[in-house]
Design a protein around this motif. Structure first.
Motif: not given
Ligand code: PLP
Length: 502
Positions: A419-426, A492-498
């Protein structure tokens, strides 16, 4: 005799009269042709659970009496068409399972009708020679000496096992045939080697501790400096280095070990050099094949899997051994009750002496027919197109900021959804990304829209497409990426809602 009626002929319940056989056979072929015609517009799989499939068959008892053949064939055809996973579908990109050659399918039918026992020449005269010719052609295709020994087996694992047994028989320090395994052989394999090698070490009694694992580099290729160090240190410890295994196309990312370098190390230290080319060996037919891949020509034995990149219907694998005596030495026992003749200067090939099987089916026919149908140039074209499509997929990934590209080698491309807000190495996100991509794969597989499998790379769960599919086109590749974007965003949406941690 109850089954003999007044006419003096026998009427076995299994017999189908000629006109009925003709009718059933034609009907079946028609339904298969319809299925092939509809394939592209249908789903890759119905995605049912084991329980659902079990219920389909029901918990019936062994049938006491018979059922009409026509009824059985019609029902079974419908069930298989409705509930199977179709690796012949243009959007099947999973594992390394190919679309089956349609001529090969007909060849299998013919082979079963003639029912040759290709264990010995006398039981299968034409079948035996067709198998021998098929083996020579496969060797020629991959650039291996065509006067090698060889045998067709059920698949890649079996092909590797047969080579392994020949290697061990040839290189063991004692007579393994009479004295059994005595833990005296050391086996060298990279950490990316397929699990057949553990199975072999276990089943054939060397034990998995006999495997000296050689680390792979960043490209997942065997590190040959470490290989030579391992051999030398084992020698110093008084152990007996015997077999080194290189892979021509690893299962997860299609990596090709530096085969020429491994060959020269093997030669220097008198090791048997085996190449597992179950997936990648057929790509050596390309004039543009890398020198690393062409290095399989130096091997003492090679495993090839015609039911992968030669597009033969399952099952068929192939072991090639440089010196055919090594196969005979491993599998031939002279016994008095087998008398398969021939004259001094016209010896028959008896395949039961070349491998573990005694009675053997005619699996050569489907391969032999297909090789002639398409020719060498046909194979070059199809294999090259598969590779090109995997490269196109890798290039197309850049149009989607959420799809992070990984490796591309042979006809395998790996990537993952980020997901775009999670890109970059973290590092923190890694666990979530693995959960997310696992769930995306699960949903994709069950949707039947397309089919992928996965690879693990440095602890990352990647989506993996492998194209050994002569039906796949550029549009299928583009459709796949669009499907993944859609399923990826939904998941992604479903997992975040969970409330899954990110
Ligand atoms: C597929 C594969 C195997 C196993 O082959 P099967 O036909 O599945 O038995 C072994 N090694 C490699 C590299 C493979 O790709």
């Amino acid at each position: 005799m109850k089954s003999t009626q007044g006419d003096g002929h026998r009427h076995a319940p299994m017999e189908i009269n000629h006109s009925e056989f003709r009718r059933l056979g034609k009907q079946l072929v028609d339904e298969i042709a319809d299925h092939l015609e509809r394939l592209r517009s249908g789903k890759v799989t119905a995605g049912k659970t084991p329980k659902e499939i079990r219920e389909l068959l029901g918990n019936r008892q062994l049938p006491e009496t018979g059922t009409d053949s026509g009824y059985l064939l019609a029902n079974t055809t419908r069930m298989l068409m409705d509930y199977s996973l179709f690796n012949g579908h243009p959007r099947f990109f999973g594992y390394i399972t190919s679309s089956p050659s349609p001529l090969g399918t007909l060849g299998d039918f013919l082979a079963s009708a003639i029912n040759q026992n290709v264990g010995s020449f006398s039981l299968a005269p034409v079948g035996t020679e067709i198998e021998a010719q098929t083996i020579r052609w496969i060797a020629e295709m991959i650039g291996y000496p065509s006067d090698c020994g060889g045998i067709l087996v059920s698949g890649g694992n079996m092909a590797n096992f047969v080579a392994f047994l020949s290697a061990r028989r040839a290189k063991s320090a004692h007579d393994i045939r009479t004295q059994g395994a005595r833990n005296d052989v050391r086996i060298y394999a990279s950490t990316e080697t397929h699990t057949w090698v553990q199975k072999a070490a276990d089943m054939f009694g060397t034990g998995t501790d006999a495997i000296h694992w050689i680390p792979a580099d960043n490209e997942q290729r065997m590190d040959t400096t470490l290989l030579e160090q391992a051999i030398l240190s084992d020698k110093q410890r008084g152990l007996h280095p015997a077999i080194v295994i290189g892979t021509a196309g690893t299962v997860s990312t299609g990596a090709i070990d530096p085969l020429p370098e491994i060959a020269s190390i093997a030669r220097k230290h008198s090791l048997w050099f085996h190449v597992d080319g179950a997936y990648g060996a057929p790509a050596a037919i390309l004039p543009e094949a890398s020198e690393d891949l062409k290095g399989l020509q130096f091997a003492d034995s090679v495993a090839v899997d015609p039911h992968k990149w030669l597009y033969a219907p399952l099952e068929v694998g192939c072991t090639l051994v440089r010196k055919k005596e090594n196969l005979l030495d491993t599998f031939r026992f002279h016994v008095p009750y087998y008398r398969f003749g021939g004259t001094e200067d016209d010896q028959p090939i008896n395949y039961y002496e070349y491998g573990p099987q005694n009675s053997r089916g005619f699996r050569a026919l489907k391969v032999w027919l297909t090789i002639q149908q398409v020719g060498k140039q046909g194979y070059i074209g199809m294999i090259r197109d598969d590779i090109r499509l995997a490269e196109i997929m890798h290039e197309e990934l850049r149009h989607y900021p959420e799809l992070e590209p990984y490796k591309q080698s042979l006809s395998i491309t790996t990537f993952r959804f980020v997901p775009q807000d999670l890109s970059g190495s973290n590092q923190q996100h890694e666990e979530y990304l693995n959960t997310l991509n696992t769930e995306i794969l699960y949903r994709l597989q069950n949707s039947g829209e397309a089919y992928l499998s996965n690879a693990m790379y440095n602890g990352k769960f990647l989506l993996r497409a492998c194209i050994v599919n002569f039906r796949t086109s550029v549009n299928d590749v583009k459709d796949l990426l669009r499907i993944i974007i859609r399923i990826g965003k939904d998941t992604d949406t479903a997992l975040r809602q969970e409330g899954k941690p990110r």
